[in-house]
Design a protein around this motif. Structure first.
Motif, mmCIF file in Angstrom:
data_model
loop_
_atom_site.group_PDB
_atom_site.id
_atom_site.type_symbol
_atom_site.label_atom_id
_atom_site.label_comp_id
_atom_site.label_asym_id
_atom_site.label_seq_id
_atom_site.Cartn_x
_atom_site.Cartn_y
_atom_site.Cartn_z
ATOM 1 N N ILE A 36 8.961 -0.228 2.618
ATOM 2 C CA ILE A 36 7.584 0.547 1.682
ATOM 3 C C ILE A 36 8.201 1.445 0.914
ATOM 4 N N ASP A 37 6.853 1.217 -0.391
ATOM 5 C CA ASP A 37 7.094 2.135 -1.089
ATOM 6 C C ASP A 37 5.631 3.399 -0.836
ATOM 7 N N GLY A 38 6.696 4.049 -0.604
ATOM 8 C CA GLY A 38 6.053 5.221 -0.733
ATOM 9 C C GLY A 38 5.509 5.263 0.557
ATOM 10 N N THR A 70 -8.876 3.913 8.127
ATOM 11 C CA THR A 70 -8.490 3.503 6.638
ATOM 12 C C THR A 70 -7.046 3.697 5.961
ATOM 13 N N ALA A 71 -5.850 2.697 6.955
ATOM 14 C CA ALA A 71 -4.184 2.796 6.227
ATOM 15 C C ALA A 71 -4.107 2.075 5.240
ATOM 16 N N ILE A 72 -3.701 2.850 4.140
ATOM 17 C CA ILE A 72 -3.672 2.235 3.145
ATOM 18 C C ILE A 72 -1.891 2.066 2.833
ATOM 19 N N SER A 73 -1.137 0.561 2.832
ATOM 20 C CA SER A 73 0.259 0.706 2.364
ATOM 21 C C SER A 73 0.399 0.338 1.078
ATOM 22 N N ASP A 126 -3.977 -6.303 -7.133
ATOM 23 C CA ASP A 126 -2.264 -5.403 -7.013
ATOM 24 C C ASP A 126 -2.130 -6.003 -5.216
ATOM 25 N N PRO A 127 -0.631 -7.392 -5.469
ATOM 26 C CA PRO A 127 -0.800 -7.701 -3.649
ATOM 27 C C PRO A 127 0.571 -7.079 -3.635
ATOM 28 N N ALA A 128 0.366 -5.740 -3.817
ATOM 29 C CA ALA A 128 1.611 -5.050 -2.946
ATOM 30 C C ALA A 128 1.103 -4.253 -2.379
#
Length: 96
Positions: A83-85, A6-9, A47-49
């Motif tokens: 990208i945020d983080g 699982t990759a979360i961004s 959270d659409p981001a």
């Protein structure tokens, strides 16, 4: 043996649509890879981001090849400013 991850961004708020377009390109290109069993993209309803990939690869070696594929390297380059983080990756074992 399959590899599950699982990759979360997260996109920066002002760049959600641009980031999503980059992720959708990853879906198209990654699904073309022979060793790709599953490559599904989800977007948080709250959270659409926030974007989450659920992936399954045929082997550890095929996942390593995927991570060096041109479309992955392009995503890293193109998403650097939107990208945020960092991408958080969880490698998992299927339980049921």
């Amino acid at each position: 043996m399959s590899i599950y991850l699982t990759a979360i961004s997260r996109a920066k708020a002002q760049h959600i649509d641009q980031f999503k377009a980059l992720l959708l390109n990853l879906v198209i290109e990654s699904r073309k890879e022979e060793a790709c069993i599953q490559y599904d993209l989800h977007q948080s309803a709250e959270d659409p981001a926030l974007f989450i990939f659920h992936e399954e690869w045929a082997s550890k070696e095929s996942l390593e090849q995927h991570n060096e594929a041109p479309h992955i390297l392009n995503f890293i380059k193109e998403s650097a400013d939107i990208i945020d983080g960092n991408v958080t990756i969880h490698t998992t074992e299927k339980v049921a």
